[in-house]
Design an enzyme around this catalytic site. Structure first.
Site, PDB file in Angstrom:
ATOM      1  N   ASP A   1      -2.915  -2.490  -2.336  1.00 42.07           N
ATOM      2  CA  ASP A   1      -2.455  -1.489  -3.310  1.00 42.07           C
ATOM      3  C   ASP A   1      -3.129  -0.130  -3.090  1.00 42.07           C
ATOM      4  O   ASP A   1      -2.990   0.779  -3.895  1.00 42.07           O
ATOM      5  CB  ASP A   1      -2.657  -1.972  -4.748  1.00 42.07           C
ATOM      6  CG  ASP A   1      -2.051  -1.052  -5.787  1.00 42.07           C
ATOM      7  OD1 ASP A   1      -0.965  -0.499  -5.535  1.00 42.07           O
ATOM      8  OD2 ASP A   1      -2.690  -0.862  -6.854  1.00 42.07           O
TER       9      ASP A   1
ATOM     10  N   CYS B   1       0.862  -1.179   0.000  1.00 47.79           N
ATOM     11  CA  CYS B   1       0.000   0.000   0.000  1.00 47.79           C
ATOM     12  C   CYS B   1       0.896   1.226   0.000  1.00 47.79           C
ATOM     13  O   CYS B   1       2.121   1.101   0.106  1.00 47.79           O
ATOM     14  CB  CYS B   1      -0.943  -0.013   1.204  1.00 47.79           C
ATOM     15  SG  CYS B   1      -0.105  -0.300   2.759  1.00 47.79           S
TER      16      CYS B   1
ATOM     17  N   HIS C   1       3.012  -7.560  -8.137  1.00 46.74           N
ATOM     18  CA  HIS C   1       1.853  -7.943  -8.962  1.00 46.74           C
ATOM     19  C   HIS C   1       2.212  -9.044  -9.977  1.00 46.74           C
ATOM     20  O   HIS C   1       1.716  -9.034 -11.118  1.00 46.74           O
ATOM     21  CB  HIS C   1       1.263  -6.723  -9.676  1.00 46.74           C
ATOM     22  CG  HIS C   1       1.240  -5.464  -8.859  1.00 46.74           C
ATOM     23  ND1 HIS C   1       1.045  -5.460  -7.481  1.00 46.74           N
ATOM     24  CD2 HIS C   1       1.416  -4.149  -9.202  1.00 46.74           C
ATOM     25  CE1 HIS C   1       1.097  -4.203  -7.034  1.00 46.74           C
ATOM     26  NE2 HIS C   1       1.324  -3.403  -8.040  1.00 46.74           N
TER      27      HIS C   1
END
Ligand code: 0GY
Length: 295
Positions: A248, A32, A180
């Site tokens: 995220d 994040c 990712h």
């Protein structure tokens, strides 16, 4: 798309749902960011996007709302190599956050040590041309060779450059975490060429980890992101000791397709289908990377 009168964009959901899934105690949101607040932490002159403030108070409120205990805050490209906003958020977290920095490759050893004291445990090398102007592989390798003990390298790239990234990744002398999953095309399924290529990378070194993150970025079929669930579940099972997860939030550059964070959390039991897998994904694995002294 949402932008305020100064043209600053909002990329996060204003009222995310409460997830149905309850994360295990100690769960870590391991990817994040914070944006600003800009009055205290201005964006880099090289920033490719200019978001509305999304500071630590908002991040920690979301953490609690989603049922998580800790955060790993990744320095966002809009803040360049000035990690002050990330360090400020870590400092305000009461020990519940650690971070990933973006550094000028010429950073001194003393500055790296100061980042460690501030809770940083990794550096991120970003290869997305829409986010950064240049990514000097030789200089990245030099800094990767003198990171504080226990740090790792986080790499962000897209699947179309995986082949050309291989020699660079092979040369990194510490543990590597891929953001990712290197952005594979999940619509190809778990055995599609891009997932296969990513598995080949994982097979090449036992210390390459990955983030099973961002259905909203990777799955064009949209929420509930069924292609992502189908493609990623076998990967989480087969590499269960080297996978981590994150929201995220505040979803940089997703202003046209803002995900509901509660729905993102509800993806977890679809990719980590047993309690044992969920505990590895959300607690054991991120703790090994970011809070190893607690083990
Ligand atoms: C992400 C993805 C993106 C942005 C950044 O540092 C950043 O600005 O990482 C993106 O736009 O794909 O992981 O947050």
């Amino acid at each position: 798309m949402s932008a305020n009168s100064q043209g600053r964009i909002t990329s996060w959901h204003g009222s995310p749902s409460k997830p149905t899934f309850t994360p295990p105690p100690g769960a870590v949101d391991a990817h994040c960011h914070v944006f600003g607040p800009q009055a205290s932490f201005p964006f880099s002159p090289k920033a490719k996007y200019h978001p509305e403030d999304a500071g630590p108070d908002m991040l920690f409120a979301l953490r609690d709302h989603l049922g998580f205990d800790r955060n790993v805050i990744v320095q966002a490209s809009c803040h360049g190599t000035d990690n002050s906003a990330t360090l400020d958020a870590i400092a305000k977290s009461n020990g519940k956050a650690r971070g990933v920095a973006v550094v000028d490759p010429d950073i001194s050893d003393a500055e790296l040590a100061a980042l460690h004291d501030g809770g940083i445990r990794a550096v991120r090398f970003n290869f997305l041309k829409r986010l950064v102007d240049n990514a000097p592989k030789d200089k990245f390798l030099e800094v990767a060779g003198r990171l504080p003990a226990g740090w790792h390298v986080v790499i962000y790239f897209e699947a179309d450059i995986l082949d050309e990234m291989r020699a660079f990744i092979d040369a990194i002398p510490v543990r590597v975490v891929i953001d990712h999953m290197g952005r594979p095309d999940v619509s190809q399924g778990p055995d599609g060429p891009e997932m296969k290529a990513f598995r080949t990378l994982l097979e090449s070194r036992p210390d390459i980890w990955f983030k099973a993150t961002c259905p909203d970025r990777l799955d064009e079929s949209g929420d509930p992101w069924n292609d992502f669930a189908t493609a990623v579940r076998p990967l989480v099972e087969d590499y269960q000791d080297r996978v981590i997860w994150g929201t995220d939030w505040p979803h940089p550059n997703m202003q046209s397709n803002i995900p509901d964070d509660g729905h993102l959390v509800d993806m977890i039991p679809r990719i980590a289908v047993t309690e044992a897998l969920q505990r590895k994904l959300l607690v054991d694995n991120p703790v090994r990377l970011y809070w190893p002294e607690t083990l």
